[in-house]
Design an enzyme around this catalytic site. Structure first.
Site, mmCIF file in Angstrom:
data_model
loop_
_atom_site.group_PDB
_atom_site.id
_atom_site.type_symbol
_atom_site.label_atom_id
_atom_site.label_comp_id
_atom_site.label_asym_id
_atom_site.label_seq_id
_atom_site.Cartn_x
_atom_site.Cartn_y
_atom_site.Cartn_z
ATOM 1 N N LEU A 96 0.828 -1.207 0.000
ATOM 2 C CA LEU A 96 0.000 0.000 0.000
ATOM 3 C C LEU A 96 0.859 1.253 0.000
ATOM 4 O O LEU A 96 0.622 2.178 -0.766
ATOM 5 C CB LEU A 96 -0.922 -0.003 1.222
ATOM 6 C CG LEU A 96 -2.075 -0.989 1.136
ATOM 7 C CD1 LEU A 96 -2.868 -0.987 2.432
ATOM 8 C CD2 LEU A 96 -2.976 -0.678 -0.037
ATOM 9 N N ARG A 99 -5.982 -4.965 20.518
ATOM 10 C CA ARG A 99 -5.364 -6.264 20.249
ATOM 11 C C ARG A 99 -4.436 -6.737 21.359
ATOM 12 O O ARG A 99 -4.452 -7.904 21.723
ATOM 13 C CB ARG A 99 -4.583 -6.176 18.953
ATOM 14 C CG ARG A 99 -5.502 -5.997 17.793
ATOM 15 C CD ARG A 99 -4.776 -5.781 16.505
ATOM 16 N NE ARG A 99 -5.762 -5.800 15.430
ATOM 17 C CZ ARG A 99 -5.477 -5.601 14.159
ATOM 18 N NH1 ARG A 99 -4.236 -5.366 13.798
ATOM 19 N NH2 ARG A 99 -6.427 -5.637 13.253
ATOM 20 N N GLU A 117 4.579 0.304 7.055
ATOM 21 C CA GLU A 117 4.988 -0.484 8.219
ATOM 22 C C GLU A 117 6.508 -0.439 8.431
ATOM 23 O O GLU A 117 6.997 -0.681 9.530
ATOM 24 C CB GLU A 117 4.526 -1.936 8.054
ATOM 25 C CG GLU A 117 4.659 -2.770 9.329
ATOM 26 C CD GLU A 117 4.201 -4.224 9.161
ATOM 27 O OE1 GLU A 117 3.571 -4.540 8.141
ATOM 28 O OE2 GLU A 117 4.483 -5.028 10.074
#
Ligand code: SF4
Ligand code: FES
Lengths: 646, 249
Positions: free
Chosen positions: A44, A338, A433
């Site tokens: 991305l 998470r 990332e």
């Protein structure tokens, strides 16, 4: 010595990005044509950056190790992408998205970057729609939203369980358009193996053509690293098989600082490990926690009876089940972030309440959702995930609860970058990332896609120009410069050395051993003793590897084992840095849980006084200990609090 | 479980390949097909032989990188999955399994089971996108799209670009792949302005890359891991005829 300068613009938080844009230097169209940019990676972040830079008129070279840019692992993201559109009218704002992200990251992210991320989030959705991304819609023809962990509003846009795929194909389309136009030249099946630095600036890369093994030199005015995260250091993770740290590690060794290496995200809902030959783990989207309820048996007898097949999960009544997330966190229930959900699962399993073959699993149950909404609705929402689960596990989740367990999924750590996404090497940028990112110590669901596309479409294309504006007079570089020759020579020597070992054990043998050390001591919970042990154990393993690895085949040929070995060599160095960083950070925050630092209820206990900083590690040379630099984090727009999801 | 494997080995694009026999033993039924090949490769490495080369990456059925023609089926005998999602429990203990690369002229073999599918990218580059540039686009909710069309577009957009349709087609036609992209964008208002040009350019690129014609055998639909429907080909044909008609006027 490099001094850390995060280059945060002046002004109140909501004005910083526009102030920056008002004042930054740009490159005029005629000059853009004279400037070359290398983008490594086509996920991305990489694809959207390469396409956008090409549109602006720069000459772009884009690299990926797969056979096509469309394969990058962003494609596997399932759940969705966040934006502050407030279409559902449930009270969302840019500030709230910003606030949730900083809080979700346990106050270890840089405020100004996160605010900008929230600000551009809405543009991303508009952009994707214009590209023909088929986001889910309501019968009205308007876009649909769902909720995700760590938020009390519904701000997640999605395309069934394939959001990453659809967003990546959108960016891949934009990239294809630029390739056709000639502004981007694509190099597939090429892997970056080193960065070339000339007079202190990033000026090119050494890449290996994976088909014939040749080393190639590529020069540019700036280099952008968009090669994703390093979760595969754990061997088993939800990352693709080829995902690796090599590009990131090589630039670290050339002088870019590494931010927060120990911040790893362990995703709570993955299919549990089944055997020794398992090659990777499969994620079950967090979106399932919208409708699924997580539980384990309340009594140990029932655990035993389930295991020997005497009873089925369905046979246990509501009272015999422990919906531990709903019990511990009534406000957020199954939708806690998470890190919290993963640790809670581990806590139950460690206490002996885990289910399945290994006792390392918990139930994710759709029974009450099916009763409430009907099977059709559940199928419409999660059909492909249920199918995927059934193909792997051979059980039907419409009838019996899924079994899930946490697995390594994402790395918040990465190359340290300033507000402009520039690293400590001038001319070298890191996006997606691969950078240490906007997620602090824990990333919220549906925020990775947002960050990758924000960096690539709406941030880097602006900020890179501020660097390039004083480079317009610099003529194209020759790859004959001695710096290129030297970098190529070193790469060649490393590969030759690997080939010459001719040891006894395979690359995977060593990778699995590294994974075990990492999971055991640098995984979901860490302590001083374990981290110290990990540092020594990794060092020893690294020595073993360099003495004993066996790589068949030729160096100048397609050689998948050599590719794996070169990646593992870097993971074997990275693992040690992760442990060091975890050891240094004497607090628990987000995904980094140090057993010594917890509240009485077992929640993470931050130490804001001493640890409100980004650890930025500096490479000091072969065999020397890396040096820790600190970027102090200042919170002006947000009051730092104990995270509370109760 | 034990298996006999007949695997296509080929040094490079220029050389001639042949089948080589291997054996794997003691495989658990929960092992995935590619993990079974990993086990074989580990074995070969320890024996000092070169491993079998195959493409793969995500191992969860979404990147489209894995391929393999297994016992005469692209992505193996199970329906609606990719090779990486296939599990050994689908085979009988002791069975012989034949493993070949996807075979089609536009997909030359690189080595063993690894093939070059660049031609799929080339067809997308010919027009499989909207030309919207970054920025300056309207609000996402400015244009309404019926749920029905949006869902149909999503069905078509699920294509992973694996090329199984081509490998399964006796004409090596890429019609299902191309029609999936043409359909997705033809169904959405954002794709409309360039629809005619898109279909003409993509079909021309398909011919140029050496893919064959579609004779409606339906083999592609049967083997497609993402269940892309052949109705997309019908839609492509409609788009193509109206576009060529318009361009003749
Ligand atoms: S249409 Fe189906 S078989 Fe063909 S490339 Fe797409 S997913 Fe693969
Ligand atoms: S490896 Fe990605 S689809 Fe099979």
């Amino acid at each position: 010595m490099v001094k850390l300068n995060s280059k945060i613009p002046e002004g109140p938080i909501e004005k910083k990005w526009s102030n920056y844009k008002d004042q930054q230097s740009l490159v005029n169209p005629a000059n853009k044509r004279k400037i070359d940019i290398i983008v490594v990676g086509t996920g991305l972040a990489g694809a959207s950056a390469a396409a956008s830079l090409g549109e602006l008129g720069f000459n772009v070279k884009n690299f990926c190790f797969q056979d096509s840019p469309r394969r990058a692992h962003s494609i596997a993201a399932q759940g969705g992408i966040n934006a502050a559109k407030n279409y559902p009218n449930d009270g969302d704002t840019v500030y709230r998205l910003f606030y949730d992200t900083v809080k979700g990251g346990d106050y270890r992210a840089r405020e100004s970057n996160v605010y900008r991320l929230a600000e551009v989030s809405n543009n991303i959705i508009d952009q994707c729609i214009a590209q023909g991304v088929p986001f889910a819609r309501e019968y009205s023809g308007l876009l649909d939203n769902r909720s995700f962990g760590g938020a009390q509003v519904s701000r997640t846009f999605y395309a069934r369980g394939q959001t990453g795929q659809q967003l990546l194909l959108g960016a891949y389309g934009a990239l294809s358009k630029e390739i056709k136009k000639g502004s981007v030249k694509m190099y597939t099946r090429h892997e970056m193996l080193d960065l070339v630095v000339v007079e202190g600036r990033a000026r090119g890369i050494i890449a290996r053509n994976l088909i014939n093994g040749e080393l190639e030199r590529h020069a540019a005015h700036a280099v952008v690293i968009a090669t994703g995260g390093y979760g595969n250091v754990f061997f088993l993770s939800t990352n693709a098989m080829g995902s690796n740290v090599t590009a990131v590690w090589k630039v670290f060794k050339k002088g870019s600082f590494f931010g927060n290496p120990s911040f790893t995200q362990i995703h709570p809902t993955c299919i549990p490990v089944h055997g020794d030959f398992q090659s990777k783990l499969t994620l079950m989207s967090e979106s399932l926690r919208n409708d699924g309820r997580i539980w384990v048996p309340r009594k140990k007898e029932d655990v035993a009876r389930l295991k020997n097949g005497e009873i089925k999960p369905k046979d246990l009544s509501e009272e015999e089940r422990d919906y531990y997330l709903e019990r511990r966190y009534p406000a957020f229930g199954n939708l806690v972030p998470r890190d919290v959900a993963s640790r809670a699962a581990k806590e139950r399993c460690d206490a002996g309440y885990g289910v399945g073959e290994t006792g390392l699993a918990v139930y994710l149950d759709f029974e009450s959702a099916i009763e409430r909404l009907g099977k059709d609705v559940i199928e419409e929402r999660y059909g492909n995930l249920f199918q995927m689960y059934q193909k792997i596990v051979d059980e039907n989740p419409y009838e019996t609860p899924m079994m899930i367990y946490p697995a390594v999924h994402y790395t918040m750590g990465g190359i340290w970058v300033d507000y402009e996404l520039q690293t400590t090497i001038p001319g070298l940028f890191a996006i997606g990332e691969a950078n240490f990112s906007d997620h602090g110590a824990n990333r919220l669901g549906a925020s990775a896609l947002m960050q990758g596309l924000a960096d690539g479409y709406f941030v880097l294309p602006y900020t890179i120009q501020s660097y390039l504006s004083d480079q317009i007079g610099v003529p194209r570089f020759s790859t004959e410069l001695p710096e290129f020759a030297e970098a190529e020579k070193q790469t060649k020597e490393q590969l030759e050395k690997l080939m010459s070992i001719k040891g006894k054990n395979s690359v995977d043998h060593f990778h699995k051993l590294l994974g075990k050390i990492m999971w055991e001591y640098v995984g979901m919970s860490r302590n001083k003793k374990g981290l110290l042990h990990a540092i020594t154990a990794i060092k020893e393993l690294r020595e073993e590897f360099w003495k004993d690895v066996r790589i068949p085949g030729e160096i100048n040929d397609l050689n998948t084992e050599l590719e794996k070995a070169a990646r593992l060599a870097d993971f074997l160095e990275l693992g040690e840095l992760m442990a060091r960083d975890g050891l240094d950070r004497e607090e628990s925050c987000g995904g980094h849980f140090r057993e010594e630092y917890q509240t009485k209820e077992g929640e993470a206990l931050r130490n804001d006084k001493n640890f409100t900083f980004v650890s930025a590690w500096e490479y000091m040379g072969e065999g020397k200990e890396p040096k820790l630099n600190k970027e102090k984090l200042e919170y002006e727009a947000i009051e730092v609090k104990q995270r509370n999801y109760k | 479980m034990d298996f006999k494997l007949k695997i296509w080995k080929q040094k490079n694009a220029g050389s001639k390949g042949k089948f080589v026999n291997y054996e794997v033993k003691g495989i658990s039924s929960d092992t995935s097909f590619l993990e079974m090949l990993d086990i074989l490769n580990e074995d070969l490495i320890y024996k000092g032989e070169e491993p079998v080369v195959f493409d793969h990456d995500c191992r969860e059925g979404i990147c489209g990188m894995c391929s393999l023609y297994i016992n005469g089926y692209a992505h193996g005998p199970d329906a609606a999955i990719t090779t990486c999602q296939l599990h050994m429990r689908k085979f009988k203990d002791g069975a012989t399994i034949t493993i070949e690369p996807f075979r089609a002229r536009p997909f030359p073999v690189i080595k063993d089971l690894m093939i070059d599918r660049t031609a799929l990218d080339t067809m997308i580059q010919a027009g499989g996108y909207t030309s919207a540039k970054t920025g300056g686009v309207p609000d996402a909710n400015a244009i309404l799209i019926s749920k029905e069309n949006s869902d149909l577009a999503m069905d078509a957009a699920s294509c992973i670009g694996c090329g199984a349709c081509v490998a399964s087609c006796k004409n090596a036609s890429a019609m299902l792949f191309v029609s999936a992209k043409v359909s997705q964008l033809a169904l959405l208002p954002q794709g409309k302005p360039e629809a005619a040009e898109r279909v003409l350019n993509m079909v021309a690129a398909m011919d140029e890359a050496g893919f064959g014609n579609c004779t409606n055998t339906g083999a592609c639909e049967a083997e497609c891991p993402k269940e892309i429907k052949i109705t997309n080909i019908a839609r492509l044909n409609r788009e193509y005829f109206s576009a060529s008609f318009a361009s003749e006027l």
